[in-house]
Design an enzyme around this catalytic site. Structure first.
Site, PDB file in Angstrom:
ATOM      1  N   TYR A   1      -1.275  -0.965  10.619  1.00 48.67           N
ATOM      2  CA  TYR A   1      -1.446  -1.389   9.377  1.00 48.67           C
ATOM      3  C   TYR A   1      -0.265  -1.386   8.551  1.00 48.67           C
ATOM      4  O   TYR A   1       0.225  -2.025   7.622  1.00 48.67           O
ATOM      5  CB  TYR A   1      -2.758  -0.870   9.013  1.00 48.67           C
ATOM      6  CG  TYR A   1      -3.123  -1.210   7.298  1.00 48.67           C
ATOM      7  CD1 TYR A   1      -3.390  -2.572   6.852  1.00 48.67           C
ATOM      8  CD2 TYR A   1      -3.029  -0.318   6.466  1.00 48.67           C
ATOM      9  CE1 TYR A   1      -3.442  -2.839   5.454  1.00 48.67           C
ATOM     10  CE2 TYR A   1      -3.255  -0.573   5.014  1.00 48.67           C
ATOM     11  CZ  TYR A   1      -3.221  -1.673   4.687  1.00 48.67           C
ATOM     12  OH  TYR A   1      -3.473  -2.057   3.246  1.00 48.67           O
TER      13      TYR A   1
ATOM     14  N   LYS B   1       2.533  -3.816   6.476  1.00 47.61           N
ATOM     15  CA  LYS B   1       2.828  -3.742   5.079  1.00 47.61           C
ATOM     16  C   LYS B   1       4.186  -3.658   4.939  1.00 47.61           C
ATOM     17  O   LYS B   1       4.884  -4.533   4.078  1.00 47.61           O
ATOM     18  CB  LYS B   1       2.128  -2.782   4.240  1.00 47.61           C
ATOM     19  CG  LYS B   1       0.484  -3.203   4.268  1.00 47.61           C
ATOM     20  CD  LYS B   1       0.148  -4.141   3.489  1.00 47.61           C
ATOM     21  CE  LYS B   1      -1.331  -4.921   3.354  1.00 47.61           C
ATOM     22  NZ  LYS B   1      -1.455  -6.123   2.537  1.00 47.61           N
TER      23      LYS B   1
ATOM     24  N   SER C   1       0.728  -1.188  -0.006  1.00 51.04           N
ATOM     25  CA  SER C   1       0.011  -0.022  -0.015  1.00 51.04           C
ATOM     26  C   SER C   1       0.808   0.990  -0.008  1.00 51.04           C
ATOM     27  O   SER C   1       1.916   1.268   0.559  1.00 51.04           O
ATOM     28  CB  SER C   1      -0.742  -0.202   1.233  1.00 51.04           C
ATOM     29  OG  SER C   1      -1.547   1.174   1.399  1.00 51.04           O
TER      30      SER C   1
HETATM   31  P1  NAD Z   1     -10.490  -7.293   1.350  1.00 52.45           P
HETATM   32  O1  NAD Z   1     -10.639  -7.218   2.619  1.00 52.45           O
HETATM   33  O2  NAD Z   1     -11.867  -7.097   0.356  1.00 52.45           O
HETATM   34  O3  NAD Z   1     -10.189  -8.742   0.561  1.00 52.45           O
HETATM   35  C1  NAD Z   1      -9.034  -9.315   1.565  1.00 52.45           C
HETATM   36  C2  NAD Z   1      -9.380 -10.902   1.281  1.00 52.45           C
HETATM   37  O4  NAD Z   1      -8.601 -11.573   2.234  1.00 52.45           O
HETATM   38  C3  NAD Z   1     -10.821 -11.226   1.869  1.00 52.45           C
HETATM   39  O5  NAD Z   1     -11.603 -12.124   0.923  1.00 52.45           O
HETATM   40  C4  NAD Z   1     -10.414 -12.026   3.147  1.00 52.45           C
HETATM   41  O6  NAD Z   1     -11.689 -12.881   3.548  1.00 52.45           O
HETATM   42  C5  NAD Z   1      -9.168 -12.562   3.010  1.00 52.45           C
HETATM   43  N1  NAD Z   1      -8.498 -12.972   4.044  1.00 52.45           N
HETATM   44  C6  NAD Z   1      -8.143 -12.120   5.336  1.00 52.45           C
HETATM   45  N2  NAD Z   1      -7.489 -12.678   6.035  1.00 52.45           N
HETATM   46  C7  NAD Z   1      -7.181 -13.896   5.537  1.00 52.45           C
HETATM   47  C8  NAD Z   1      -6.391 -15.091   6.169  1.00 52.45           C
HETATM   48  N3  NAD Z   1      -5.809 -14.956   7.247  1.00 52.45           N
HETATM   49  N4  NAD Z   1      -6.388 -16.268   5.314  1.00 52.45           N
HETATM   50  C9  NAD Z   1      -6.978 -16.102   4.120  1.00 52.45           C
HETATM   51  N5  NAD Z   1      -7.746 -15.247   3.657  1.00 52.45           N
HETATM   52  C10 NAD Z   1      -7.847 -14.135   4.300  1.00 52.45           C
HETATM   53  O7  NAD Z   1      -9.472  -6.377   0.834  1.00 52.45           O
HETATM   54  P2  NAD Z   1      -9.058  -5.731  -0.715  1.00 52.45           P
HETATM   55  O8  NAD Z   1      -9.462  -4.161  -0.518  1.00 52.45           O
HETATM   56  O9  NAD Z   1      -9.324  -6.454  -1.506  1.00 52.45           O
HETATM   57  O10 NAD Z   1      -7.392  -5.692  -0.149  1.00 52.45           O
HETATM   58  C11 NAD Z   1      -6.711  -6.632  -0.902  1.00 52.45           C
HETATM   59  C12 NAD Z   1      -5.294  -6.618  -0.455  1.00 52.45           C
HETATM   60  O11 NAD Z   1      -4.859  -5.361  -0.913  1.00 52.45           O
HETATM   61  C13 NAD Z   1      -5.000  -6.362   1.059  1.00 52.45           C
HETATM   62  O12 NAD Z   1      -3.786  -7.195   1.481  1.00 52.45           O
HETATM   63  C14 NAD Z   1      -4.928  -5.013   1.436  1.00 52.45           C
HETATM   64  O13 NAD Z   1      -4.171  -4.633   2.624  1.00 52.45           O
HETATM   65  C15 NAD Z   1      -4.212  -4.444   0.249  1.00 52.45           C
HETATM   66  N6  NAD Z   1      -4.295  -2.986  -0.082  1.00 52.45           N
HETATM   67  C16 NAD Z   1      -5.851  -2.701  -0.123  1.00 52.45           C
HETATM   68  C17 NAD Z   1      -6.211  -1.308  -0.366  1.00 52.45           C
HETATM   69  C18 NAD Z   1      -7.579  -0.913  -0.545  1.00 52.45           C
HETATM   70  O14 NAD Z   1      -7.816   0.416  -0.531  1.00 52.45           O
HETATM   71  N7  NAD Z   1      -8.560  -1.813  -0.836  1.00 52.45           N
HETATM   72  C19 NAD Z   1      -5.322  -0.429  -0.608  1.00 52.45           C
HETATM   73  C20 NAD Z   1      -3.825  -0.809  -0.622  1.00 52.45           C
HETATM   74  C21 NAD Z   1      -3.586  -2.306  -0.184  1.00 52.45           C
HETATM   75  C1  UD1 Z   2      -7.128   4.934   3.700  1.00 47.62           C
HETATM   76  C2  UD1 Z   2      -6.164   4.487   4.865  1.00 47.62           C
HETATM   77  C3  UD1 Z   2      -4.950   3.846   4.099  1.00 47.62           C
HETATM   78  C4  UD1 Z   2      -5.243   2.794   3.068  1.00 47.62           C
HETATM   79  C5  UD1 Z   2      -6.267   3.473   2.064  1.00 47.62           C
HETATM   80  C6  UD1 Z   2      -6.889   2.450   1.037  1.00 47.62           C
HETATM   81  C7  UD1 Z   2      -6.508   5.936   6.785  1.00 47.62           C
HETATM   82  C8  UD1 Z   2      -5.960   6.858   7.681  1.00 47.62           C
HETATM   83  N1  UD1 Z   2      -5.939   5.353   5.694  1.00 47.62           N
HETATM   84  O1  UD1 Z   2      -6.457   5.954   3.049  1.00 47.62           O
HETATM   85  O2  UD1 Z   2      -4.043   3.186   5.013  1.00 47.62           O
HETATM   86  O3  UD1 Z   2      -4.101   2.274   2.324  1.00 47.62           O
HETATM   87  O4  UD1 Z   2      -7.308   3.967   2.785  1.00 47.62           O
HETATM   88  O5  UD1 Z   2      -7.647   2.936   0.042  1.00 47.62           O
HETATM   89  O6  UD1 Z   2      -7.584   5.278   7.229  1.00 47.62           O
HETATM   90  N2  UD1 Z   2     -12.704  10.979   3.654  1.00 47.62           N
HETATM   91  C9  UD1 Z   2     -13.758  11.881   3.862  1.00 47.62           C
HETATM   92  N3  UD1 Z   2     -14.906  11.264   4.240  1.00 47.62           N
HETATM   93  C10 UD1 Z   2     -14.811  10.106   4.574  1.00 47.62           C
HETATM   94  C11 UD1 Z   2     -13.942   9.149   4.110  1.00 47.62           C
HETATM   95  C12 UD1 Z   2     -12.697   9.730   3.584  1.00 47.62           C
HETATM   96  O7  UD1 Z   2     -13.617  13.079   3.668  1.00 47.62           O
HETATM   97  O8  UD1 Z   2     -16.075   9.490   4.912  1.00 47.62           O
HETATM   98  C13 UD1 Z   2     -11.386  11.727   2.854  1.00 47.62           C
HETATM   99  C14 UD1 Z   2     -10.213  11.472   3.907  1.00 47.62           C
HETATM  100  O9  UD1 Z   2     -10.145  12.423   4.845  1.00 47.62           O
HETATM  101  C15 UD1 Z   2      -9.133  11.510   2.629  1.00 47.62           C
HETATM  102  C16 UD1 Z   2      -9.951  10.863   1.345  1.00 47.62           C
HETATM  103  O10 UD1 Z   2     -11.359  11.126   1.701  1.00 47.62           O
HETATM  104  O11 UD1 Z   2      -8.850  12.858   2.254  1.00 47.62           O
HETATM  105  C17 UD1 Z   2      -9.743   9.434   0.963  1.00 47.62           C
HETATM  106  O12 UD1 Z   2      -9.825   8.897   2.239  1.00 47.62           O
HETATM  107  P1  UD1 Z   2      -9.871   7.074   2.349  1.00 47.62           P
HETATM  108  O13 UD1 Z   2     -10.721   6.767   1.266  1.00 47.62           O
HETATM  109  O14 UD1 Z   2     -10.204   6.864   3.642  1.00 47.62           O
HETATM  110  O15 UD1 Z   2      -8.509   6.978   1.804  1.00 47.62           O
HETATM  111  P2  UD1 Z   2      -7.180   7.183   2.358  1.00 47.62           P
HETATM  112  O16 UD1 Z   2      -7.266   8.199   3.573  1.00 47.62           O
HETATM  113  O17 UD1 Z   2      -6.218   7.777   1.326  1.00 47.62           O
END
Ligand code: NAD
Ligand code: UD1
Length: 337
Positions: free
Chosen positions: A148, A152, A124
């Protein structure tokens, strides 16, 4: 080629399954479904005509991983299984380190024991912390400020060390910026439990009428309209980035690449774009800044273009269109079967 996708039933993973199946790969979803719904597998089949194999298991269970990797003849792993709430990572830090760090270590051990060499890991942009300079390049210092983010960073470090070990893995670390949107069919998408923490799913719930108003956290940031700026990237583009990463995995021992568009969008700009996409007004109210938030960050997308030959194709309008399409067709997420 058969690819195991840990966490393949989740938001990002389900889109990667679709992309890989379209690219002619066989897919094995390895997931414990702690944050996803089994219905997603039917949806993947409806989109692609092929249901992925599914193994219900925990990523910390080495024996289960070894038998799944061998039984399906996997030649690579995309590792997404993990916990992702910043707030929960503070209150439940043991669980976060166990799942995200220990889980990654156990997976690496299972891969070493089965001779599967290539791994693509979901990291991330949160690993960078407060930016010294924008856009964020991959060589920027790492200083995450949540548990978190630190899980990572530690998972990145352990994989990078194992890449240099006697029994090496080829590691591609992908640092996602802000994945949003959904597959254009509206059959799969982001379905958070409870009240969403992230901006796009929150706006979607306001648009569909499940939440009354969006709280905009802070309008006094040093940005043009005072609201936070992020690099939103369409989840289908992000998924395509994984196919490109798999193709590059054995060219280099460790590769760390941002997946973002290189463009920043403010909260108010995203709200406007979403209102345009859904044809409704999104009610907002200004609220204090959210603890731990950064004013502005966005990716340098240069390395992804140069090394992976990948760039994001979809803009904010498509991200909002597809997020709304998913929300409109599935007002209660995967419960609307
Ligand atoms: P998500 O929660 O939708 O998907 C994660 C999946 O992993 C789920 O299906 C969950 O059931 C499974 N899981 C969790 N723990 C597990 C375990 N111990 N064993 C087996 N399965 C397990 O999340 P996502 O948004 O799809 O994110 C996927 C990955 O990308 C995560 O590692 C997350 O940290 C990373 N990531 C996500 C975002 C985002 O904004 N969505 C941003 C940056 C990084
Ligand atoms: C958040 C996580 C980040 C993670 C990312 C995944 C935090 C502090 N950071 O980031 O670790 O990797 O999600 O996508 O949680 N906002 C509002 N109202 C809301 C929600 C968000 O104004 O209800 C604003 C936030 O202040 C920010 C922007 O929207 O400026 C984006 O927020 P969000 O979608 O939560 O993502 P990140 O903060 O970038």
């Amino acid at each position: 080629m058969t690819v195991m996708i840990t966490g393949g039933a989740g938001f990002v993973g389900s889109h990667i399954c679709v992309e890989l199946i379209h690219a002619g790969r066989k897919v094995v979803v390895y997931d414990n479904f702690c944050n996803s719904h089994p219905e997603v597998i039917n949806r993947i089949r409806r989109i692609t005509g092929t249901a992925p194999e599914v193994v219900r298991g925990d990523v910390r269970d080495v024996e289960a991983l070894i038998s799944a990797l061998s039984a399906h003849g996997c030649s690579a792993v995309i590792h997404l299984a993990g916990l992702k709430s910043v707030a929960d990572s503070v209150s439940k830090s043991t669980e976060y380190y166990d799942c995200n760090v220990v889980g990654t270590l156990r997976l690496a051990q299972a891969m070493q024991q089965t001779g599967v060499r290539n791994i693509v890991f979901s990291s991330s942009a949160t690993v960078y912390g407060e930016p010294d300079m924008l856009p964020l390049r991959e060589d920027h210092k790492l200083a995450p400020f949540s548990p978190y983010g630190r899980t990572k960073m530690q998972a990145e470090e352990l994989l990078s060390d194992i890449a240099q070990s006697q029994s090496p893995l080829n590691v591609v670390i992908l640092r996602y910026f802000n994945p949003v949107g959904s597959h254009e069919s509206g059959l799969i998408g982001e379905d958070p439990n409870g009240i969403p923490n992230n901006l796009m799913p929150y706006i979607s719930r306001v648009a569909i009428g499940r939440l009354p108003v969006l709280n905009v956290y802070g309008n006094d940031y040093p940005t043009p309209d005072g609201t936070g700026i992020r690099d939103y990237v369409h989840v289908a583009d992000l998924a395509a980035g994984h196919v490109a990463a798999l193709d590059c995995a054995d060219k280099q021992r460790v590769l760390k690449v941002n997946l973002g568009t290189g463009r920043g969008t403010s909260v108010l700009e995203l709200v406007d774009a979403y209102a345009g996409a859904c044809g409704k007004t999104i009610p907002i109210t200004f609220a204090p800044r959210r603890a731990g938030d950064i004013a502005s960050y966005y990716a340098s997308a240069e390395l992804a273009a140069n090394v992976l030959g990948w760039h994001a194709k979809r803009g904010i309008a498509e991200m909002c269109r597809d997020a709304w399409n998913w929300q409109r067709k599935n007002p209660n997420g995967y419960l609307d079967q």
